[in-house]
Design a protein around this motif. Sequence first.
Motif, PDB file in Angstrom:
ATOM      1  N   LEU A  16     -15.163   5.308   8.903  1.00 30.70           N
ATOM      2  CA  LEU A  16     -14.448   5.169   8.091  1.00 30.70           C
ATOM      3  C   LEU A  16     -13.416   3.782   7.876  1.00 30.70           C
ATOM      4  O   LEU A  16     -11.819   3.204   9.034  1.00 30.70           O
ATOM      5  CB  LEU A  16     -13.664   5.763   8.042  1.00 30.70           C
ATOM      6  N   PRO A  37      -6.706   4.934  -6.468  1.00 35.25           N
ATOM      7  CA  PRO A  37      -6.438   6.837  -6.898  1.00 35.25           C
ATOM      8  C   PRO A  37      -6.412   7.409  -4.941  1.00 35.25           C
ATOM      9  O   PRO A  37      -6.636   6.688  -4.189  1.00 35.25           O
ATOM     10  CB  PRO A  37      -8.065   7.113  -7.134  1.00 35.25           C
ATOM     11  N   SER A  38      -6.481   8.680  -5.298  1.00 38.76           N
ATOM     12  CA  SER A  38      -6.487   9.549  -3.561  1.00 38.76           C
ATOM     13  C   SER A  38      -7.309   9.116  -3.367  1.00 38.76           C
ATOM     14  O   SER A  38      -8.280   8.860  -3.587  1.00 38.76           O
ATOM     15  CB  SER A  38      -6.192  10.993  -4.283  1.00 38.76           C
ATOM     16  N   GLY A  39      -7.330   8.640  -1.429  1.00 37.46           N
ATOM     17  CA  GLY A  39      -7.789   7.863  -0.465  1.00 37.46           C
ATOM     18  C   GLY A  39      -7.854   7.081  -0.184  1.00 37.46           C
ATOM     19  O   GLY A  39      -8.616   6.385   0.031  1.00 37.46           O
ATOM     20  N   CYS A  40      -7.645   5.604  -1.379  1.00 37.11           N
ATOM     21  CA  CYS A  40      -7.827   4.360  -1.761  1.00 37.11           C
ATOM     22  C   CYS A  40      -6.863   3.956  -0.083  1.00 37.11           C
ATOM     23  O   CYS A  40      -7.366   2.691  -0.261  1.00 37.11           O
ATOM     24  CB  CYS A  40      -7.721   4.052  -2.381  1.00 37.11           C
ATOM     25  N   GLY A  41      -6.253   4.375   0.351  1.00 42.21           N
ATOM     26  CA  GLY A  41      -5.288   3.840   2.102  1.00 42.21           C
ATOM     27  C   GLY A  41      -4.201   3.401   1.824  1.00 42.21           C
ATOM     28  O   GLY A  41      -3.922   2.398   1.996  1.00 42.21           O
ATOM     29  N   LYS A  42      -3.563   3.950   0.341  1.00 41.75           N
ATOM     30  CA  LYS A  42      -1.976   3.791   0.065  1.00 41.75           C
ATOM     31  C   LYS A  42      -1.423   4.265   1.563  1.00 41.75           C
ATOM     32  O   LYS A  42      -0.091   3.279   1.827  1.00 41.75           O
ATOM     33  CB  LYS A  42      -0.982   3.892  -1.235  1.00 41.75           C
ATOM     34  N   THR A  43      -1.219   5.304   1.653  1.00 45.03           N
ATOM     35  CA  THR A  43      -0.223   5.733   2.618  1.00 45.03           C
ATOM     36  C   THR A  43      -0.208   4.765   3.801  1.00 45.03           C
ATOM     37  O   THR A  43      -0.223   4.790   5.301  1.00 45.03           O
ATOM     38  CB  THR A  43      -0.130   7.494   3.065  1.00 45.03           C
ATOM     39  N   THR A  44      -1.791   4.537   4.465  1.00 41.65           N
ATOM     40  CA  THR A  44      -2.337   3.694   5.704  1.00 41.65           C
ATOM     41  C   THR A  44      -1.895   2.757   5.900  1.00 41.65           C
ATOM     42  O   THR A  44      -1.185   2.387   6.907  1.00 41.65           O
ATOM     43  CB  THR A  44      -4.050   4.008   5.712  1.00 41.65           C
ATOM     44  N   GLU A 159       5.028   8.322  -2.502  1.00 37.75           N
ATOM     45  CA  GLU A 159       4.744   9.379  -3.736  1.00 37.75           C
ATOM     46  C   GLU A 159       5.969  10.232  -3.421  1.00 37.75           C
ATOM     47  O   GLU A 159       5.448  11.226  -3.891  1.00 37.75           O
ATOM     48  CB  GLU A 159       3.539   9.377  -3.884  1.00 37.75           C
ATOM     49  N   HIS A 192      -0.483   7.372  -7.598  1.00 37.44           N
ATOM     50  CA  HIS A 192      -1.547   7.247  -8.306  1.00 37.44           C
ATOM     51  C   HIS A 192      -1.253   7.218  -9.607  1.00 37.44           C
ATOM     52  O   HIS A 192      -2.263   7.885 -10.529  1.00 37.44           O
ATOM     53  CB  HIS A 192      -2.804   8.488  -6.848  1.00 37.44           C
TER      54      HIS A 192
END
Lengths: 361, 289
Positions: A16, A37-44, A159, A192
Amino acid sequence: MALLELRNITKRFGRLEAVKEVSLAIEAGEFFTLLGPSGCGKTTILRMIAGFDAPDEGELFLDGKPLSGIAPEKRPVHTVFQSYALFPHLTVAGNIAFPLEMIGRPADEILQRVRETLELVHLEDKGSAFPHELSGGQKQRVALARGLVNKPRVLLLDEPLGALDAKLRERMQGELVALQREVGVTFVFVTHAQQEALALSHRIAVMNAGRVEQLDVPEVLYSSPKNRFVADFIGNINVLNCLVAESSPHGLRLNVEGLGEIAAPAHPEIAAGTHGVLALRPEYLRVGPATVQASLKNRFLGTVSEYLFLGDETVYKILLDNGTVLEALVANAAPGRARFHDIGERVQVEWRHDAGVFLLA
Amino acid sequence: MRAFSFWPKGFLQCFLKGDRLTRWLVTLPPSLFLVIFFLLPSLIMVAASFREPGEFGGLAPLAERGLTLEAYRFLAEDIIYLWILAKSFLVAGLTTLFCLLLAFPVALLIARSPKRQRDFLVLLVILPFASNFLIRIYAWIMILGPMNLLYSPVAVILGMVYVHLPFMVLPLYTNLEKHDPALLEAAQDLGAGAWTRFWRITFPLSLPGVFSGAALVFIPVLGMFAVPELLGGTGDILIGNLIKEQFLDNRDWPLGASLSLGLTAAVLGVAALSAVLTRRRTGKLGAGT
Ligand SMILES: Nc1ncnc2c1ncn2[C@@H]1O[C@H](COP(=O)(O)OP(=O)(O)OP(=O)(O)O)[C@@H](O)[C@H]1O
Ligand SMILES: [Mg+2]
């Protein structure tokens, strides 16, 4: 020179690709937001800035110096975690003193700065409380105070308002902006919630599936989204399928199926014959009784099919005669009258030729 | 159709509402058990310590010889008993310390391994219990013999640590497993290196586990007689051996009983101390373990 720069960052987890060739330049003192949106890589991305993860490709620079190989504890970057991650065995003052103790400040200076920081977040009387004795909003402020107390170059906020209820969230948004202005620390904020991003940020990077779709100031993102994704993600928007009939320096003539011709602002890269969509913000539509003389070129007749009363404003759903449904946002400004139109009422909808944005489908 | 229920109708409601009679009925069996098998023997011990030894073991008939303070006078006259008690505390303390030093890394390793492996690793820790205690001690005799360590204080402590190590690992693991990994990331983010993270975050948060592990090791070690008897030399008598000797070899039950009471008092003292310390910590931690 930008304070913090990400150059062509790619991060993979197995097969991924969580972050794909992201390049950003964040200026000193900026309130910068990653929105998506959720899972788009922000935290990463935040974890790579903080140093918990290393990019597979690309490089990060702080003050022009590469960050790779510098451990998280050595980076002048602090994080406010979504879960707050307050130390449960330390008091509020102990939590806030922690980063100062790590850099070995003398005890009296620590005491002084902890007191100042508690004042900054309006928690003067909570210094000796333990985290489990605090409310959600208070924990949030302790986490902020702990992240800010030794003036990091960059504060990362993942967040931070996600766990708060709507009312408190609104208040904390205001406090966050004031706080950032007061301390002058560069904020990289993740959310988000598009409204939150628009309200707080100097600049926003809108992300989707690991990529930055558009990076700009809130006003431009809102009024000139670059593509469907950004248009849909930020605010509400009406989308009309259309074909470009004519493209000239004066403007576009679009052919909307069943509606007829629409005028739109000029778009030098768009040639006649292109298929696309016209994106229209609900508040750019003017709604009036069908009997009033039209003043604008883009004018259509329809019937009110539904409305949503919001107090200060009303959202009308208008069924045009060709079957298209448009949403219009109308301010309820007339005293003594809560709303202007009723369900089933004949109305006309019109908008200025430069209200819409043509986007490739 | 009403499902079959073992309990009379409304039993649970009565119990939950705190109906006096039901609560009594429920708590009676365990209370009875404790009275019969703990309180009664303890009282018998107290009584026995004030009697005179029988000619061939046991106790002399009460009617003929009456009550006496002889056993306590005997203990008080000879400083050696106090010395042995002190030595036993020293051995128990050292055993607890070594267990802690060995168990902490093990517990930490298990708690930080992938979830699926943890149960297996815990199983490995308690696996030695599957074989007989004496056999395991004899195995140590065979190991220590050739190394010239047998019948020495070192052998005693080694054996004690070996036997009690799982009692330290398990409570520590249970505690460490619950730690929120985000706390360590937060500490690192705020400038704490690995060593500081351990001493400022992991260790303080693990203290409830440390205290219960310490109690589970310290108290049994005090009463243990098999390990010193099999691995220790003749000079390495501990309080457990002394008590056992009075009952099985010297046939002086009153002396054994009074020694045993002295030990119980000491153990209760330690347990109370540990409870107070634990309460103080968990009080601060709120919902700590
Ligand atoms: N440690 C990891 N191992 C494997 N996949 C991961 C890991 N961390 C994140 N991912 C994946 O990478 C993608 C991006 O995750 P990330 O946490 O950055 O999303 P996000 O934008 O922060 O989402 P959210 O708003 O839900 O927090 C997701 O598909 C996620 O499943
Ligand atoms: Mg996230």
